[in-house]
Motif scaffolding. Structure first.
Motif, PDB file in Angstrom:
ATOM      1  N   THR A  51      32.509  40.184  39.721  1.00 29.85           N
ATOM      2  CA  THR A  51      33.126  41.490  39.460  1.00 29.85           C
ATOM      3  C   THR A  51      34.594  41.524  39.864  1.00 29.85           C
ATOM      4  O   THR A  51      35.353  42.349  39.364  1.00 29.85           O
ATOM      5  CB  THR A  51      32.417  42.610  40.240  1.00 29.85           C
ATOM      6  N   GLY A  52      34.985  40.655  40.795  1.00 28.12           N
ATOM      7  CA  GLY A  52      36.328  40.698  41.350  1.00 28.12           C
ATOM      8  C   GLY A  52      36.472  41.724  42.461  1.00 28.12           C
ATOM      9  O   GLY A  52      37.508  41.793  43.108  1.00 28.12           O
ATOM     10  N   LEU A  53      35.428  42.534  42.688  1.00 23.77           N
ATOM     11  CA  LEU A  53      35.500  43.597  43.684  1.00 23.77           C
ATOM     12  C   LEU A  53      35.456  43.043  45.099  1.00 23.77           C
ATOM     13  O   LEU A  53      34.693  42.126  45.394  1.00 23.77           O
ATOM     14  CB  LEU A  53      34.348  44.586  43.499  1.00 23.77           C
ATOM     15  N   ALA A  54      36.279  43.614  45.955  1.00 23.37           N
ATOM     16  CA  ALA A  54      36.307  43.259  47.365  1.00 23.37           C
ATOM     17  C   ALA A  54      35.748  44.435  48.162  1.00 23.37           C
ATOM     18  O   ALA A  54      35.831  45.579  47.720  1.00 23.37           O
ATOM     19  CB  ALA A  54      37.738  42.975  47.807  1.00 23.37           C
ATOM     20  N   PRO A  55      35.219  44.173  49.341  1.00 23.90           N
ATOM     21  CA  PRO A  55      34.749  45.280  50.181  1.00 23.90           C
ATOM     22  C   PRO A  55      35.913  45.949  50.911  1.00 23.90           C
ATOM     23  O   PRO A  55      36.994  45.374  51.039  1.00 23.90           O
ATOM     24  CB  PRO A  55      33.818  44.584  51.172  1.00 23.90           C
ATOM     25  N   ASP A  56      35.655  47.146  51.405  1.00 25.34           N
ATOM     26  CA  ASP A  56      36.657  47.823  52.236  1.00 25.34           C
ATOM     27  C   ASP A  56      36.964  46.996  53.482  1.00 25.34           C
ATOM     28  O   ASP A  56      38.122  46.866  53.866  1.00 25.34           O
ATOM     29  CB  ASP A  56      36.148  49.202  52.673  1.00 25.34           C
TER      30      ASP A  56
END
Length: 185
Positions: free
Chosen positions: A109-114
């Motif tokens: 997804t390319g999403l990183a966590p906070d």
């Protein structure tokens, strides 16, 4: 009227340093000296010694608690150039190793966590979802893609763009797991 905390917030400090460098370029004066002093302070207090992990603040965090939305590799390339401290390039490389670790968790997804550990695991007591802090990751990576044609940044940005394009503009929520499950509208 009382002090409620102390220490620096690394994201604000690095943004300030860049603003001072821009001011130096535009108006000259003492801005460059102030910028270099700020950058030295970031290096001394906000980069974890021995690991090159950018801490979230001058008095806390590091390998066990860090915020990927504070990572701005383009800034570190600029810091290296204006200070002569080539060790900033090691912070660039460590940042991309951490993003590579995130990619092993996020299912493309390319999403990183906070918040996370430097190994891309959950940081104790912090959000491990893509929410308001993590939304800054694309902006910070876009600088490196645009200013330095960094292919690693371009790859992550393409993944994020693809993910949100597939969501559709009317369906984008304000909270996702890093693997892409929406949990808030």
């Amino acid at each position: 009227g009382r002090v409620r905390g102390n220490g620096g917030a690394t994201d604000a400090d690095e943004d300030l340093a860049i603003a001072l460098l821009v001011a130096e370029r535009l108006w000259g004066g003492e801005y460059g000296l102030l910028a270099r002093h700020t950058i030295e302070g970031i290096w001394n207090a906000e980069v974890e010694p021995g690991t090159n992990v950018l801490k979230p603040g001058s008095v806390w965090g590091g390998s066990l608690v860090m915020n990927p939305s504070y990572l701005d590799p383009a800034y570190y390339r600029i810091f290296a150039k204006v200070t002569g401290n080539a060790r900033w390039n090691e912070v660039v490389e460590k940042s991309y190793r951490m993003f590579d670790n995130i990619s092993k968790q996020n299912n493309g997804t390319g999403l990183a966590p906070d918040w996370m550990t430097s190994g891309a695991g959950p940081a104790k007591g912090q959000s491990y979802d893509y929410k308001y802090d993590a939304t800054r990751v694309p902006l910070r990576l876009a600088r490196d893609a645009a200013l330095f044609c960094e292919p690693r940044a371009q790859k992550i940005l393409t993944q994020i763009n693809t993910f949100f394009t597939e969501q559709g503009p009317l369906s984008i929520g304000d909270g996702y797991t890093v693997r892409g499950k929406k949990f808030s509208t």
